[in-house]
Design a protein around this motif. Structure first.
Motif, PDB file in Angstrom:
ATOM      1  N   PRO A 198       0.835  -1.206   0.000  1.00 16.22           N
ATOM      2  CA  PRO A 198       0.000   0.000   0.000  1.00 16.22           C
ATOM      3  C   PRO A 198       0.866   1.252   0.000  1.00 16.22           C
ATOM      4  N   THR A 223       2.062   4.996   0.994  1.00  8.43           N
ATOM      5  CA  THR A 223       2.076   5.845   2.181  1.00  8.43           C
ATOM      6  C   THR A 223       1.490   7.212   1.840  1.00  8.43           C
ATOM      7  N   ASP A 224       1.242   8.024   2.870  1.00  8.10           N
ATOM      8  CA  ASP A 224       0.725   9.378   2.628  1.00  8.10           C
ATOM      9  C   ASP A 224       1.705  10.195   1.793  1.00  8.10           C
ATOM     10  N   ASN A 271      -5.823   3.875   1.292  1.00  8.08           N
ATOM     11  CA  ASN A 271      -4.513   3.797   1.935  1.00  8.08           C
ATOM     12  C   ASN A 271      -4.134   5.033   2.738  1.00  8.08           C
ATOM     13  N   ALA A 272      -4.793   6.153   2.526  1.00  3.69           N
ATOM     14  CA  ALA A 272      -4.425   7.384   3.248  1.00  3.69           C
ATOM     15  C   ALA A 272      -4.652   7.202   4.743  1.00  3.69           C
ATOM     16  N   LYS A 273      -3.645   7.545   5.524  1.00  7.88           N
ATOM     17  CA  LYS A 273      -3.731   7.415   6.979  1.00  7.88           C
ATOM     18  C   LYS A 273      -4.175   8.722   7.634  1.00  7.88           C
ATOM     19  N   ASN A 274      -3.735   9.835   7.101  1.00  7.91           N
ATOM     20  CA  ASN A 274      -4.070  11.118   7.712  1.00  7.91           C
ATOM     21  C   ASN A 274      -5.492  11.517   7.331  1.00  7.91           C
ATOM     22  N   ALA A 275      -6.266  11.967   8.324  1.00 10.27           N
ATOM     23  CA  ALA A 275      -7.664  12.329   8.086  1.00 10.27           C
ATOM     24  C   ALA A 275      -7.779  13.552   7.191  1.00 10.27           C
ATOM     25  N   LYS A 283      -7.146  12.506   3.581  1.00  6.89           N
ATOM     26  CA  LYS A 283      -8.285  11.751   3.052  1.00  6.89           C
ATOM     27  C   LYS A 283      -9.453  12.688   2.756  1.00  6.89           C
TER      28      LYS A 283
END
Length: 259
Positions: A84, A86-87, A200-204, A207
């Motif tokens: 996946p 990463t940001d 896959n985006a982790k940061n809100a 996203k």
């Protein structure tokens, strides 16, 4: 008289004794009869063909394990799962996508023949410039730096190839190719947002930027490009290019003036 009778009896007795003492001789076989032939020898039996070798049958109740290779079948190794993004890698792909749209749109603003194509290219360049600035501002806020990946490098190569192809075209051919490129670009971008960026985006905040800002804009650009492609038609742009318009359905084309 008596002597004569005795002599007769003696003579008869001797004759009978001589006949009994000589046994009859066996008759010899006829010389014309052929001797018996010996019986022909039986032919040796032909060797039997060996049956084809068959693999031993599995014991009753045994079943092949799932995933096990069957005899006589070739196995194809499965491709490794893609890691996946990463940001940081998502930001790099978004930057490369924005740059591709901006470079192609700026070229169309100067080279397109259709006024509609020029207007569309102006909107594309403006919106993607704004999107690029928003993403840079978010990266600074989050304290992260865009990181390259195979996907971002692929977009960089595709940008150069698309620009070279567009520069070699003129007039209606350029307009058609530019609009077709816009349709393909925005379809690919939507696919990336839905299948890679959003899952896959982790940061809100990242996203939210993708889902509420970028995706609706990209979807509108795609619909506008598809409508523009229908307007241009297979033979190039219509009256917006300043050329002669085709006759309306049901009307007869005027005959050429006599020479």
């Amino acid at each position: 008289m008596v002597a004569s009778r005795n002599a007769l009896v003696l003579t008869i007795g001797l004759a009978v004794g001589v006949g009994c003492s000589n046994p009859p001789t066996a008759s010899s076989p006829s010389t014309n009869e052929a001797p018996p032939q010996p019986a022909p020898a039986a032919a040796p039996p032909l060797p039997e063909e060996a049956p084809p070798a068959t693999p031993p049958a599995p014991p009753p109740g045994a079943e092949p394990q799932a995933g096990a290779a069957q005899p006589g079948t070739a196995t194809t190794p499965s491709a490794p799962a893609e890691a996946p993004l990463t940001d940081e890698q998502i930001l790099a792909v978004l930057d490369a996508s924005n740059k591709k749209e901006i470079d192609e749109a700026q070229l169309a603003q100067t080279k397109a023949k259709s006024k509609d194509v020029k207007a569309y290219a102006k909107v594309i360049a403006q919106h993607h410039t704004e999107a690029k600035a928003k993403q840079a501002k978010l990266a600074k806020k989050l304290g992260i730096t865009a990181a390259g990946s195979d996907k971002s490098e692929q977009l960089t190569e595709e940008t150069q190839s698309a620009l070279e192809q567009l520069k070699a075209l003129q007039g209606a051919d350029f307009d058609q190719q530019f609009v077709a490129t816009m349709i393909k670009d925005h379809q690919n971008t939507l696919d990336f947002l839905d299948r890679k960026a959003l899952p896959n985006a982790k940061n809100a905040d990242l996203k939210a930027l993708v889902e509420k800002d970028l995706r609706p804009t990209i979807e509108k650009h795609l619909k506008d490009a598809e409508a523009l492609s229908q307007k241009l038609g297979p033979a190039g742009a219509t009256g917006t290019q300043g050329g002669a318009q085709p006759p309306a359905p049901g009307t007869k084309e005027a005959p050429p003036p006599p020479k």
